[in-house]
Design a protein around this motif. Structure first.
Motif, PDB file in Angstrom:
ATOM      1  N   GLY A 189      -6.236  32.673  20.557  1.00 15.55           N
ATOM      2  CA  GLY A 189      -6.540  31.859  19.394  1.00 15.55           C
ATOM      3  C   GLY A 189      -5.289  31.071  19.005  1.00 15.55           C
ATOM      4  N   LEU A 190      -4.187  31.764  18.894  1.00 14.51           N
ATOM      5  CA  LEU A 190      -3.025  30.996  18.568  1.00 14.51           C
ATOM      6  C   LEU A 190      -2.617  29.793  19.500  1.00 14.51           C
ATOM      7  N   SER A 191      -2.823  30.067  20.798  1.00 14.78           N
ATOM      8  CA  SER A 191      -2.405  29.181  21.851  1.00 14.78           C
ATOM      9  C   SER A 191      -3.665  27.756  21.668  1.00 14.78           C
ATOM     10  N   ALA A 192      -4.652  28.236  21.515  1.00 14.05           N
ATOM     11  CA  ALA A 192      -5.748  27.073  21.345  1.00 14.05           C
ATOM     12  C   ALA A 192      -5.350  26.387  20.203  1.00 14.05           C
ATOM     13  N   ALA A 193      -5.059  27.021  18.929  1.00 14.66           N
ATOM     14  CA  ALA A 193      -4.685  26.264  17.662  1.00 14.66           C
ATOM     15  C   ALA A 193      -3.371  25.335  17.892  1.00 14.66           C
ATOM     16  N   ARG A 194      -2.515  26.002  18.894  1.00 17.64           N
ATOM     17  CA  ARG A 194      -1.448  25.176  19.076  1.00 17.64           C
ATOM     18  C   ARG A 194      -1.455  23.723  19.902  1.00 17.64           C
ATOM     19  N   LYS A 195      -2.371  23.982  20.753  1.00 16.13           N
ATOM     20  CA  LYS A 195      -2.793  23.009  21.652  1.00 16.13           C
ATOM     21  C   LYS A 195      -3.511  21.699  20.756  1.00 16.13           C
ATOM     22  N   LEU A 196      -4.708  22.277  20.092  1.00 23.24           N
ATOM     23  CA  LEU A 196      -5.382  21.312  19.052  1.00 23.24           C
ATOM     24  C   LEU A 196      -4.483  20.621  18.110  1.00 23.24           C
ATOM     25  N   GLY A 197      -3.546  21.436  17.625  1.00 19.67           N
ATOM     26  CA  GLY A 197      -2.750  20.903  16.447  1.00 19.67           C
ATOM     27  C   GLY A 197      -2.108  19.608  17.313  1.00 19.67           C
ATOM     28  N   GLN A 198      -1.474  19.694  18.434  1.00 20.56           N
ATOM     29  CA  GLN A 198      -0.787  19.027  19.259  1.00 20.56           C
ATOM     30  C   GLN A 198      -1.695  17.510  19.473  1.00 20.56           C
ATOM     31  N   LEU A 199      -2.979  17.872  20.077  1.00 19.89           N
ATOM     32  CA  LEU A 199      -3.523  16.869  20.555  1.00 19.89           C
ATOM     33  C   LEU A 199      -4.303  16.100  19.466  1.00 19.89           C
ATOM     34  N   TYR A 200      -4.566  16.718  18.265  1.00 21.28           N
ATOM     35  CA  TYR A 200      -5.261  15.965  17.210  1.00 21.28           C
ATOM     36  C   TYR A 200      -4.563  16.142  15.486  1.00 21.28           C
ATOM     37  N   PRO A 201      -3.293  15.519  15.639  1.00 25.09           N
ATOM     38  CA  PRO A 201      -2.564  15.701  14.683  1.00 25.09           C
ATOM     39  C   PRO A 201      -3.178  15.356  13.024  1.00 25.09           C
ATOM     40  N   ASN A 202      -4.182  14.522  13.450  1.00 18.89           N
ATOM     41  CA  ASN A 202      -4.865  14.163  12.028  1.00 18.89           C
ATOM     42  C   ASN A 202      -6.281  15.017  11.878  1.00 18.89           C
ATOM     43  N   HIS A 203      -6.574  15.919  12.729  1.00 21.32           N
ATOM     44  CA  HIS A 203      -7.830  16.876  12.394  1.00 21.32           C
ATOM     45  C   HIS A 203      -7.474  18.031  11.619  1.00 21.32           C
TER      46      HIS A 203
END
Ligand SMILES: Cc1cc2nc3c(=O)[nH]c(=O)nc-3n(C[C@H](O)[C@H](O)[C@H](O)COP(=O)(O)OP(=O)(O)OC[C@H]3O[C@@H](n4cnc5c(N)ncnc54)[C@H](O)[C@@H]3O)c2cc1C
Length: 434
Positions: free
Chosen positions: A41-55
């Motif tokens: 979950g932490l790796s998914a969150a890190r990756k999504l945070g990088q991909l979508y800084p405005n989400h």
């Protein structure tokens, strides 16, 4: 049901206590919800945070982030695992698919620790598949052939060499494989918590109780609030089944481990001052045993069907006594009362040892079931499920999806009966090496 973990895990207790803990207290809306804050979950969150800084990305965990199995494991980041067979060409192809995923997992963790300069006691010392039984020679020779065909450097060793390297006479035969890393699992996962991007909102001690999907809206219920999400990723591993996720394909198994205090100089000298090492058993239910960087011994010699939400103190104590015996067998010169802590953790298994990496409905994704080898694969699957949920395709996703999918499991009570019988049989086969 609430997850009630013991507070004994040495890997966790030696980290700085966290203070910035928030539980979900109100209703929220978000673009992404990730359930479960371990490596996956932490790796998914890190990756999504990088991909979508405005989400807006919300990550929830029923306990403190990273303090489930991701902190409670033995710290072997594996490149290979031992399986009987894998000698015919078809099996070799399947084994190759499995180790290709391990390799991607190792690279993924390596990239993470290099990018964020993480100190997690990384040691590329390889590992031993060791046995006290001479007759396991045959299994190890077959395994050595398989590894050599696939280009993995490996070395068969016997008692004398082993006692010098490990500081115990217990093992008669072993295969040392050069690849594979030993690390401090708690430090690794804590670093993943510490570097979460700013647009990831972490809610801890917040257990997902119910969820449903109506058209494209996902509604999730917690004790003190609700979350509505556009997309959801389930990363609860040993607790997937209890949330009804892929429940005919995975089941939880509880493992327990114990760690000694650091050996005194005198004790360490008495076992020959070995360098850090890690032993994996040749038979599935034998003991995993490790000498840590700071001269402590870790042992894990149970795997059982147990209530995943809680292990009673008295049950843990019984398992700890078994682990004391396991240490005594290997290091008779060490004192009886050397174990400092014992803890349990929950992993997820599938019937054919394949992992789960899937879109299970529109906007609903799941990654998990690493069958006891989730440090690298969990980190990899977390990042890649975020990319899959973003409609991206990568070489890594192709490699992950090239493996066969998990097999269907029989319903209860047949499942538990079958698993328990198998575990008893495997325990009997491994009894000398527990
Ligand atoms: C004793 C032991 C030894 C092991 N040794 C090794 C090893 O040497 N090498 C290796 O690679 N792997 C090992 N493993 C396995 C490895 O730890 C796991 O595969 C890995 O941690 C899986 O990571 P994860 O993030 O998917 O799951 P987890 O770390 O289990 O994280 C899942 C999270 O989901 C949360 N959760 C569950 N239900 C809910 C809910 N309803 N709502 C909100 N949150 C929820 C949990 O609290 C948990 O924090 C071992 C495991 C144990 C227990």
């Amino acid at each position: 049901m609430k997850i009630l973990n013991d507070k004994n895990c040495s890997w966790i207790n030696e980290l700085v206590t966290r203070t910035n803990i928030q539980a979900l207290q109100s209703n929220e809306n978000c673009d992404w919800l990730i359930v479960g804050a371990g490596y996956t979950g932490l790796s998914a969150a890190r990756k999504l945070g990088q991909l979508y800084p405005n989400h807006k990305i919300i990550l929830v965990d029923a306990q403190l982030a990273g303090e489930g199995a991701s902190s409670r494991n033995s710290g072997y980041l594996v490149d290979t695992t031992l399986n009987d067979g894998f000698t015919s060409n078809k099996e070799l192809v399947n084994y190759k698919k499995k180790v290709d995923i391990y390799e991607l997992g190792i690279n993924c963790v390596k990239n993470f620790i290099n990018e964020y300069q993480v100190d997690c006691d990384w040691n590329e010392c390889g590992k031993y598949f060791a046995s006290s039984k001479h007759e396991d020679n045959k299994i190890l020779n077959n395994f050595s052939n398989t590894l050599s065909k696939l280009g993995f450097e490996n070395n068969l060793l016997t008692n004398n060499d082993l006692s010098k390297r490990l500081g115990t006479n217990f093992y008669n035969i072993a295969l040392h494989t050069k690849g594979g890393i030993l690390l401090h699992p708690g430090k690794l996962v804590r670093a993943m918590v510490d570097v979460l991007p700013k647009n990831v909102y972490l809610y801890e001690n917040s257990s997902l109780l119910n969820w449903n999907k109506n058209k494209d809206e996902i509604s999730c219920e917690f004790k003190k609030g609700k979350i509505k999400a556009k997309k959801i990723i389930f990363a609860t591993n040993g607790f997937l089944k209890s949330l009804g996720i892929k429940s005919n394909y995975n089941f939880p198994i509880t493992l327990t481990a114990s760690m000694t205090r650091p050996l005194t100089n005198e004790e360490f000298t008495s076992i020959g001052q070995p360098k850090e090492w890690g032993v994996l058993p040749v038979r599935p239910m034998g003991a995993t045993i490790r000498m840590t960087k700071d001269k402590r011994i870790l042992i894990r010699n149970t795997a059982e069907v147990h209530n995943p939400f809680k292990m009673k103190k008295s049950d843990l104590k019984k398992r700890s006594i078994n682990q004391r015996i396991g240490i005594k067998k290997r290091f008779p010169q060490l004192p009886e009362d050397i174990i400092q802590s014992s803890w349990s953790g929950v992993v997820s298994r599938t019937r054919n040892s394949s992992q789960i990496f899937e879109k299970i409905d529109n906007n609903v994704f799941v990654a998990g079931c690493y069958n006891g080898s989730g440090i690298g694969v969990g980190t990899l699957f977390g990042e890649q499920i975020a990319l899959k949920a973003s409609d991206q395709n990568t070489k890594e996703i192709e490699t992950i999806e090239a493996r066969s999918k998990p097999n269907w499991l029989p319903p209860q009570p047949f499942l538990n009966l079958g698993v328990k019988t198998r575990l008893i049989y495997e325990r009997l086969r491994a009894r000398s090496d527990i």
